[in-house]
Motif scaffolding. Structure first.
Motif, short mmCIF file in Angstrom:
data_model
loop_
_atom_site.label_atom_id
_atom_site.label_comp_id
_atom_site.label_asym_id
_atom_site.label_seq_id
_atom_site.Cartn_x
_atom_site.Cartn_y
_atom_site.Cartn_z
N GLU A 125 0.90 -1.24 0.02
CA GLU A 125 -0.01 0.05 0.08
C GLU A 125 0.92 1.29 -0.12
OE1 GLU A 125 -3.33 0.41 -0.21
OE2 GLU A 125 -3.35 -1.97 -0.55
N GLU A 126 1.91 1.15 0.76
CA GLU A 126 2.52 2.60 1.20
C GLU A 126 3.66 2.70 0.00
OE1 GLU A 126 4.10 3.60 4.91
OE2 GLU A 126 2.29 2.49 6.03
N TRP A 127 4.12 3.72 -0.44
CA TRP A 127 5.01 4.18 -1.25
C TRP A 127 6.45 4.45 -0.61
CZ3 TRP A 127 4.39 3.88 -6.48
CH2 TRP A 127 3.32 3.82 -7.20
N ILE A 128 7.65 4.25 -1.13
CA ILE A 128 8.86 4.51 -0.59
C ILE A 128 9.28 5.86 -1.60
CG2 ILE A 128 11.28 4.00 -0.37
CD1 ILE A 128 9.54 2.16 1.35
N VAL A 129 9.65 6.84 -0.74
CA VAL A 129 9.75 8.18 -1.59
C VAL A 129 11.23 8.60 -1.59
CG1 VAL A 129 9.07 10.73 -1.85
CG2 VAL A 129 7.35 8.95 -1.17
N GLU A 130 11.77 8.90 -2.62
CA GLU A 130 13.10 9.13 -2.85
C GLU A 130 13.27 10.37 -3.82
OE1 GLU A 130 15.17 5.05 -2.09
OE2 GLU A 130 14.74 5.40 -4.17
N GLU A 131 14.18 11.25 -3.59
CA GLU A 131 14.20 12.87 -4.39
C GLU A 131 15.56 12.59 -5.20
OE1 GLU A 131 12.11 15.18 -4.10
OE2 GLU A 131 10.98 14.36 -2.77
N ALA A 132 15.38 13.07 -6.32
CA ALA A 132 16.72 13.15 -7.45
C ALA A 132 16.65 14.35 -7.75
CB ALA A 132 16.07 11.87 -8.24
N MET A 133 18.28 14.45 -8.35
CA MET A 133 18.43 15.57 -9.23
C MET A 133 19.24 14.85 -10.16
SD MET A 133 17.50 18.51 -8.06
CE MET A 133 18.59 19.47 -9.20
N GLY A 134 19.21 15.68 -11.37
CA GLY A 134 19.84 15.14 -12.57
C GLY A 134 20.24 15.96 -13.59
N THR A 135 20.56 15.49 -14.81
CA THR A 135 21.04 16.41 -15.87
C THR A 135 20.91 15.55 -17.17
OG1 THR A 135 22.82 17.76 -16.83
CG2 THR A 135 23.42 15.90 -15.47
N SER A 186 22.21 15.07 -20.81
CA SER A 186 23.61 14.71 -21.33
C SER A 186 23.79 15.92 -22.48
CB SER A 186 23.91 13.50 -22.11
OG SER A 186 25.07 13.57 -23.14
N LEU A 187 24.84 16.42 -22.42
CA LEU A 187 25.03 17.69 -23.41
C LEU A 187 25.49 17.22 -24.65
CD1 LEU A 187 27.06 20.17 -21.15
CD2 LEU A 187 24.84 20.16 -21.55
N ASP A 188 25.94 16.02 -24.98
CA ASP A 188 26.45 15.53 -26.30
C ASP A 188 25.17 14.73 -26.94
OD1 ASP A 188 26.68 13.48 -24.49
OD2 ASP A 188 28.45 12.74 -25.58
N ASP A 189 24.07 14.30 -26.16
CA ASP A 189 22.99 13.58 -26.54
C ASP A 189 21.84 14.00 -25.75
OD1 ASP A 189 20.95 11.91 -27.30
OD2 ASP A 189 22.07 10.05 -27.22
N PRO A 190 20.97 14.79 -26.28
CA PRO A 190 19.86 15.50 -25.21
C PRO A 190 18.68 14.57 -25.38
CG PRO A 190 19.87 16.39 -27.62
CD PRO A 190 21.13 15.55 -27.68
N THR A 191 18.74 13.09 -25.86
CA THR A 191 17.95 12.43 -25.21
C THR A 191 18.27 11.43 -23.83
OG1 THR A 191 18.81 10.35 -26.45
CG2 THR A 191 16.95 12.13 -27.52
N ARG A 192 19.53 11.51 -23.54
CA ARG A 192 19.91 10.72 -22.42
C ARG A 192 20.08 11.75 -21.24
NH1 ARG A 192 21.11 5.97 -23.81
NH2 ARG A 192 21.27 5.22 -25.83
N PHE A 193 19.91 10.98 -20.06
CA PHE A 193 20.10 11.79 -18.93
C PHE A 193 20.48 10.71 -17.62
CE2 PHE A 193 15.61 10.16 -18.91
CZ PHE A 193 15.64 9.70 -17.66
N VAL A 194 20.90 11.47 -16.54
CA VAL A 194 21.40 10.68 -15.20
C VAL A 194 20.56 11.31 -14.17
CG1 VAL A 194 23.59 12.06 -14.97
CG2 VAL A 194 23.14 9.55 -14.12
N LEU A 195 20.12 10.49 -13.51
CA LEU A 195 19.51 11.06 -11.92
C LEU A 195 20.20 10.51 -10.82
CD1 LEU A 195 15.59 10.77 -12.69
CD2 LEU A 195 17.04 12.95 -12.66
N ALA A 196 20.51 11.27 -9.84
CA ALA A 196 21.17 10.69 -8.77
C ALA A 196 20.03 10.91 -7.55
CB ALA A 196 22.54 11.34 -8.21
N GLU A 197 19.76 9.80 -6.95
CA GLU A 197 18.54 10.09 -5.76
C GLU A 197 19.17 9.64 -4.48
OE1 GLU A 197 15.52 7.24 -6.30
OE2 GLU A 197 16.55 5.61 -5.83
N ALA A 198 18.48 10.04 -3.48
CA ALA A 198 18.73 9.79 -1.94
C ALA A 198 17.51 9.56 -1.29
CB ALA A 198 19.21 10.93 -1.55
N GLY A 199 17.45 8.56 -0.70
CA GLY A 199 16.13 8.25 0.15
C GLY A 199 15.73 9.22 1.31
#
Length: 153
Positions: free
Chosen positions: A84-94, A96-109
């Motif tokens: 029933e309950e969700w685990i929630v984690e926040e993320a920031m990312g970017t 890619s500057l050479d391929d704008p369809t690709r990204f990376v996110l770093a998350e912390a619980g």
């Protein structure tokens, strides 16, 4: 020489009246703000207390809340199918500057017992987000295909 001068003046005039674009207007990166949903199987390393449970069916909602140029702000919610309950984690990312369809996110619980820190490697393609995740500290990994909530796919 006169032709070069006219071209230079035309270029300056165009630049003078051009308005700068915002992150939401033509920044060159996909506009992925919204909530993305999918299910996946998750695997755990032997050292993880969940390893003995085997592969677990899980669902996630990745809510991309803000884009600032190539920077991405997101919240990841996930739970095992049937929970029933969700685990929630926040993320920031970017993106890619050479391929704008690709990204990376770093998350912390931020909530729940099973929170972890990890990295999403993602690609946005044909209105679908595909991510692979690695949580090296807890030995967890998965891949998921996410569709935007409310879309027809």
């Amino acid at each position: 020489m006169v032709l070069k001068l006219i071209r230079s003046l035309a270029a300056v005039a165009i630049l003078a009246v051009a308005t700068p674009s915002t992150a939401d207007e033509g920044s060159g990166f996909p506009q992925i703000v919204g909530t993305w949903h999918g299910t996946y199987l998750v695997a755990f390393a032997k050292s993880n207390p969940n390893h003995k449970k085997g592969l677990l069916k899980t669902e996630m909602e990745l809510e991309v809340t803000k884009l600032d140029g190539n920077l991405i702000t997101a919240t990841n919610r996930w739970r095992r199918i049937g929970d029933e309950e969700w685990i929630v984690e926040e993320a920031m990312g970017t993106f890619s500057l050479d391929d704008p369809t690709r990204f990376v996110l770093a998350e912390a619980g931020i909530s729940g017992d099973d929170v972890s820190s990890g990295i999403f490697n993602g690609v946005y393609l044909d209105d679908v987000i595909m991510v692979t995740y690695a949580g090296p500290g807890t030995g967890v990994s998965f891949a998921a295909q996410l569709v935007k909530k409310g879309s027809e796919k």
